[in-house]
Design a protein around this motif. Structure first.
Motif, mmCIF file in Angstrom:
data_model
loop_
_atom_site.group_PDB
_atom_site.id
_atom_site.type_symbol
_atom_site.label_atom_id
_atom_site.label_comp_id
_atom_site.label_asym_id
_atom_site.label_seq_id
_atom_site.Cartn_x
_atom_site.Cartn_y
_atom_site.Cartn_z
ATOM 1 N N PRO A 1 0.735 -1.240 -0.157
ATOM 2 C CA PRO A 1 0.044 0.002 0.101
ATOM 3 C C PRO A 1 0.693 1.354 -0.017
ATOM 4 O O PRO A 1 1.870 1.074 0.671
ATOM 5 N N GLU A 2 0.520 2.191 -0.625
ATOM 6 C CA GLU A 2 1.133 3.606 -0.586
ATOM 7 C C GLU A 2 1.012 4.224 0.806
ATOM 8 O O GLU A 2 -0.179 4.356 1.219
ATOM 9 N N ILE A 3 2.159 4.701 1.295
ATOM 10 C CA ILE A 3 2.027 5.285 2.824
ATOM 11 C C ILE A 3 2.559 6.759 2.259
ATOM 12 O O ILE A 3 3.537 7.001 1.809
ATOM 13 N N ASP A 4 1.837 8.003 2.353
ATOM 14 C CA ASP A 4 1.957 9.152 2.040
ATOM 15 C C ASP A 4 2.375 10.233 3.373
ATOM 16 O O ASP A 4 2.857 11.282 2.992
ATOM 17 N N LEU A 5 2.184 9.719 4.303
ATOM 18 C CA LEU A 5 2.209 10.470 5.766
ATOM 19 C C LEU A 5 2.889 9.480 6.612
ATOM 20 O O LEU A 5 2.279 8.475 7.003
ATOM 21 N N VAL A 6 3.919 9.953 7.395
ATOM 22 C CA VAL A 6 4.548 9.123 8.219
ATOM 23 C C VAL A 6 4.627 10.251 9.648
ATOM 24 O O VAL A 6 5.417 11.268 9.538
ATOM 25 N N ILE A 7 4.055 9.745 10.723
ATOM 26 C CA ILE A 7 4.269 10.598 11.903
ATOM 27 C C ILE A 7 5.024 9.802 12.986
ATOM 28 O O ILE A 7 4.577 8.567 13.143
ATOM 29 N N VAL A 8 6.042 10.212 13.503
ATOM 30 C CA VAL A 8 6.884 9.393 14.454
ATOM 31 C C VAL A 8 7.204 10.275 15.424
ATOM 32 O O VAL A 8 7.394 11.554 15.652
ATOM 33 N N ASP A 9 7.445 9.808 16.781
ATOM 34 C CA ASP A 9 8.021 10.299 18.148
ATOM 35 C C ASP A 9 8.664 9.445 18.650
ATOM 36 O O ASP A 9 7.921 8.353 18.971
ATOM 37 N N LEU A 10 9.803 9.392 18.821
ATOM 38 C CA LEU A 10 11.045 8.258 18.962
ATOM 39 C C LEU A 10 11.050 7.974 20.326
ATOM 40 O O LEU A 10 10.681 8.938 21.292
ATOM 41 N N TYR A 11 11.304 6.798 20.832
ATOM 42 C CA TYR A 11 11.684 6.557 22.208
ATOM 43 C C TYR A 11 12.618 7.537 22.918
ATOM 44 O O TYR A 11 13.433 8.053 22.310
ATOM 45 N N PRO A 12 12.238 8.007 24.157
ATOM 46 C CA PRO A 12 12.939 9.235 24.856
ATOM 47 C C PRO A 12 14.478 8.574 25.426
ATOM 48 O O PRO A 12 14.530 8.368 26.586
ATOM 49 N N PHE A 13 15.326 8.354 24.374
ATOM 50 C CA PHE A 13 16.460 7.987 24.745
ATOM 51 C C PHE A 13 17.376 8.990 25.729
ATOM 52 O O PHE A 13 17.627 8.642 26.795
ATOM 53 N N GLU A 14 17.279 10.183 25.574
ATOM 54 C CA GLU A 14 18.243 11.270 26.443
ATOM 55 C C GLU A 14 17.408 11.103 27.615
ATOM 56 O O GLU A 14 18.138 11.483 28.818
ATOM 57 N N GLN A 15 16.134 11.357 27.777
ATOM 58 C CA GLN A 15 15.296 11.488 28.914
ATOM 59 C C GLN A 15 15.671 10.299 29.804
ATOM 60 O O GLN A 15 15.743 10.086 31.290
ATOM 61 N N THR A 16 15.744 9.097 29.171
ATOM 62 C CA THR A 16 15.908 7.840 30.050
ATOM 63 C C THR A 16 17.345 7.869 30.572
ATOM 64 O O THR A 16 17.749 7.517 31.725
ATOM 65 N N VAL A 17 18.376 8.367 29.710
ATOM 66 C CA VAL A 17 19.756 8.470 30.240
ATOM 67 C C VAL A 17 19.584 9.317 31.440
ATOM 68 O O VAL A 17 20.373 8.995 32.605
ATOM 69 N N ALA A 18 19.121 10.522 31.314
ATOM 70 C CA ALA A 18 18.922 11.735 32.428
ATOM 71 C C ALA A 18 18.342 11.119 33.637
ATOM 72 O O ALA A 18 18.804 11.619 34.866
ATOM 73 N N SER A 19 17.480 10.023 33.628
ATOM 74 C CA SER A 19 16.707 9.727 34.717
ATOM 75 C C SER A 19 17.599 8.780 35.589
ATOM 76 O O SER A 19 17.290 8.611 36.750
ATOM 77 N N GLY A 20 18.886 8.395 35.166
ATOM 78 C CA GLY A 20 19.636 7.632 35.655
ATOM 79 C C GLY A 20 19.374 5.971 35.670
ATOM 80 O O GLY A 20 19.679 5.157 36.524
ATOM 81 N N ALA A 21 18.441 5.566 34.607
ATOM 82 C CA ALA A 21 18.108 4.362 34.473
ATOM 83 C C ALA A 21 19.152 3.386 34.083
ATOM 84 O O ALA A 21 20.500 3.919 34.016
ATOM 85 N N ASP A 22 19.044 2.124 34.227
ATOM 86 C CA ASP A 22 20.246 1.259 34.130
ATOM 87 C C ASP A 22 20.417 0.922 32.717
ATOM 88 O O ASP A 22 19.669 1.325 31.849
ATOM 89 N N GLU A 23 21.667 0.321 32.523
ATOM 90 C CA GLU A 23 22.007 0.357 30.982
ATOM 91 C C GLU A 23 20.915 -0.513 30.134
ATOM 92 O O GLU A 23 20.609 -0.126 29.037
ATOM 93 N N ALA A 24 20.544 -1.737 30.643
ATOM 94 C CA ALA A 24 19.148 -2.367 29.920
ATOM 95 C C ALA A 24 18.041 -1.465 29.562
ATOM 96 O O ALA A 24 17.703 -1.465 28.453
ATOM 97 N N ASP A 25 17.834 -0.747 30.662
ATOM 98 C CA ASP A 25 16.644 0.175 30.142
ATOM 99 C C ASP A 25 16.933 0.992 29.047
ATOM 100 O O ASP A 25 16.116 1.436 28.129
ATOM 101 N N ILE A 26 18.337 1.482 29.252
ATOM 102 C CA ILE A 26 18.460 2.512 28.275
ATOM 103 C C ILE A 26 18.754 1.973 26.834
ATOM 104 O O ILE A 26 18.398 2.654 25.950
ATOM 105 N N ILE A 27 19.392 0.785 26.821
ATOM 106 C CA ILE A 27 19.461 0.033 25.421
ATOM 107 C C ILE A 27 18.173 0.166 24.946
ATOM 108 O O ILE A 27 17.950 0.179 23.753
#
Length: 198
Positions: free
Chosen positions: A98-124
């Motif tokens: 099928p033709e897809i004419d519009l793609v709307i994305v909002d990425l996983y919050p990588f930087e916020q996860t790092v800043a939260s002090g999450a462990d490596e597995a969560d960051i990955i």
């Protein structure tokens, strides 16, 4: 207008749903069909709009705990196919893409996860693969596709829809593509920086 394209089908794959309501309402009003996965699909349906599942297009379920959802030739073929290219169009028919004419994305919050002090597995797990690939594919084919690479751009598309309905100019699509590569560049730089320090 030369280079004007109509939006008929939108693939929506977002982490943050806030701010999406008004944009979806306008797209629905313009007759745009929605395609999505998981939580985003449930969110779209909770607003009362029909939403086709990506799985129904690909005939493949979301696997590996959600690590692989949109990574499929029927999804990426629908985004990357050149609408004025006979060979591409023939293959789309052959493989029922099928033709897809519009793609709307909002990425996983990588930087916020790092800043939260999450462990490596969560960051990955917050390294987005499908989303970043959708952004790059949509931006590469800006000649035919609108890419909205983060919630920051929801308002920009909404303004265009209010002014012109579900159609965009080549200039507008190229502007979204430039922003998309800015988003992907920033995102990958943040991941690179984390790996350098980890």
């Amino acid at each position: 207008m030369a280079g004007t394209k109509k939006i008929k089908t939108a693939l929506v794959s977002v982490f943050h749903k806030d701010g999406l309501d008004e944009l979806l309402a306008k797209l629905n009003e313009e007759g745009v069909k929605f395609l999505s996965t998981g939580g985003t699909q449930k969110f779209i349906e909770s607003l009362g709009y029909e939403c086709q599942t990506v799985e129904s297009v690909t005939s493949y379920p979301s696997i590996l705990g959600g690590r692989v959802k949109t990574l499929h030739p029927k999804v990426f073929g629908g985004i990357l196919a050149r609408r004025d290219h006979e060979g591409d169009q023939a293959q789309m028919k052959e493989y029922d893409i099928p033709e897809i004419d519009l793609v709307i994305v909002d990425l996983y919050p990588f930087e916020q996860t790092v800043a939260s002090g999450a462990d490596e597995a969560d960051i990955i797990e917050k390294i987005d693969i499908g989303g970043i690939s959708l952004i790059r594919a949509g931006a590469k084919n800006f000649n035919d596709v609108v890419i909205v690479p983060s919630k920051t751009e929801y308002g920009m598309l909404l303004d265009i829809l209010k002014k012109n309905g579900a159609q965009t100019t080549l200039e507008e699509r190229k502007m979204f593509a430039a922003r998309a590569f800015g988003v992907s560049s920033h995102y990958d730089t943040a991941i690179h920086d984390w790996f350098e320090k980890a």
